[in-house]
Design an enzyme around this catalytic site. Structure first.
Site, PDB file in Angstrom:
ATOM      1  N   TYR A 151       0.839  -1.208   0.000  1.00  0.00           N
ATOM      2  CA  TYR A 151       0.000   0.000   0.000  1.00  0.00           C
ATOM      3  C   TYR A 151       0.874   1.259   0.000  1.00  0.00           C
ATOM      4  O   TYR A 151       0.623   2.209  -0.743  1.00  0.00           O
ATOM      5  CB  TYR A 151      -0.893  -0.067   1.249  1.00  0.00           C
ATOM      6  CG  TYR A 151      -1.912   1.041   1.399  1.00  0.00           C
ATOM      7  CD1 TYR A 151      -3.125   1.002   0.719  1.00  0.00           C
ATOM      8  CD2 TYR A 151      -1.678   2.109   2.266  1.00  0.00           C
ATOM      9  CE1 TYR A 151      -4.073   2.003   0.881  1.00  0.00           C
ATOM     10  CE2 TYR A 151      -2.617   3.110   2.439  1.00  0.00           C
ATOM     11  CZ  TYR A 151      -3.819   3.054   1.741  1.00  0.00           C
ATOM     12  OH  TYR A 151      -4.752   4.043   1.920  1.00  0.00           O
TER      13      TYR A 151
ATOM     14  N   LYS B 251       1.013   4.209  -2.792  1.00  0.00           N
ATOM     15  CA  LYS B 251       0.658   5.592  -2.418  1.00  0.00           C
ATOM     16  C   LYS B 251       1.841   6.545  -2.618  1.00  0.00           C
ATOM     17  O   LYS B 251       1.641   7.722  -2.945  1.00  0.00           O
ATOM     18  CB  LYS B 251       0.145   5.640  -0.972  1.00  0.00           C
ATOM     19  CG  LYS B 251      -1.180   4.905  -0.767  1.00  0.00           C
ATOM     20  CD  LYS B 251      -2.287   5.498  -1.622  1.00  0.00           C
ATOM     21  CE  LYS B 251      -3.637   4.839  -1.381  1.00  0.00           C
ATOM     22  NZ  LYS B 251      -4.695   5.397  -2.243  1.00  0.00           N
TER      23      LYS B 251
END
Ligand code: NAP
Length: 247
Positions: free
Chosen positions: A154, A158
């Protein structure tokens, strides 16, 4: 005149959570809204906008796949003649410590959270470049700035969004197209509802404002970046985290 009158906004992953709040806020500001989600959830959001006198269509499509993105933008073109404002919001988590993280969970998070941003931005840019006006707003995360154990996939996606946004901002700035990112800290949504009471307590202690943010906080920031007022802001990342990133 409302601030987004005459504009069409497409918000990926707007069936619930932050995306839904952005869709509703943009509709209130006068935008025609293209609501999208993976499941049929977004249908209700579009219906809600229409029942309040706004204009909205729902398109069920998987933005992690180019076929889904093609279908989404084709439907937006047919409904409203194109997209002026794109919010890349769709996202998933598949948390696991790196030593135990499967290749499948790495790929699905990168594909949904990062590749979709490239595919949707490219699809939206055709008309934005022609119009010499556009807004691209990407949902990054404090985790992309600082990392988080168990979220390497993640965090990579991001952080990737931030590099992508700066590069694209430089490519299209001369055409009055801005590209900015919002990096929320912890916001009350289904994504954070999965936290245990202990985890929530530990997180709250790390937030100077001592509470999680709301989806309306994020929608207000997205609305500002979408408006004409924000025309000289590009390539930026706005931390929206109750002060979490400054400690
Ligand atoms: P959420 O409540 O889990 O909602 C995610 C939305 O994305 C849903 O509408 C979901 O559709 C949609 N989606 C997922 N995969 C998709 C795909 N392949 N194609 C199309 N739509 C897809 O998430 P959230 O908490 O609102 O988060 C929104 C964004 O903000 C995400 O990018 C997230 O990483 C970021 N963010 C959130 C927080 C937070 O604290 N909540 C913090 C930092 C950043 P379905 O409804 O059909 O499943």
């Amino acid at each position: 005149m409302l601030s987004l009158d005459g504009k069409t906004a497409l918000i990926t992953g707007s069936g619930r959570g932050i995306g839904k709040a952005i869709a509703l806020r943009f509709a209130e500001a006068g935008a025609k809204v293209v609501v999208n989600s993976l499941s049929p959830a977004g249908e209700e959001v579009a219906a809600h906008i229409r029942s309040n006198g706004g204009q909205a269509v729902f398109v069920q499509a998987d933005v992690s796949q180019s076929s889904g993105v093609d279908a989404l933008f084709k439907a937006a073109q047919e409904a409203f003649g194109g997209v002026d404002i794109l919010v890349n919001n769709a996202g998933i988590t598949r948390d696991q410590l790196t030593m135990r993280l499967s290749e499948e969970d790495w790929d699905s998070v990168i594909q949904t959270n990062l590749k979709s941003v490239f595919l949707c931005s490219k699809a939206a840019l055709r008309q934005m470049l022609k119009n010499r006006w556009g807004r691209i707003i990407n949902l990054s995360s404090i985790v992309g700035l600082k990392g988080n154990p168990g979220q390497a996939n993640y965090a990579a996606a991001k952080a990737g969004i931030l590099g992508f946004s700066c590069s694209l901002a430089k490519e299209v700035a001369s055409r009055n197209i801005t590209v900015n990112s919002i990096a929320p800290g912890f916001i009350e949504t289904d994504m954070t509802a999965a936290l245990s009471e202990e985890q929530r307590q530990a997180i709250t202690e790390r937030i100077p404002m001592q509470k999680l943010g709301t989806v309306e906080d994020v929608a207000a920031c997205a609305l500002y970046l979408a408006k004409e007022d924000a025309k000289y802001i590009t390539g930026q990342v706005i931390s929206l985290d109750g002060g979490m990133s400054i400690i």
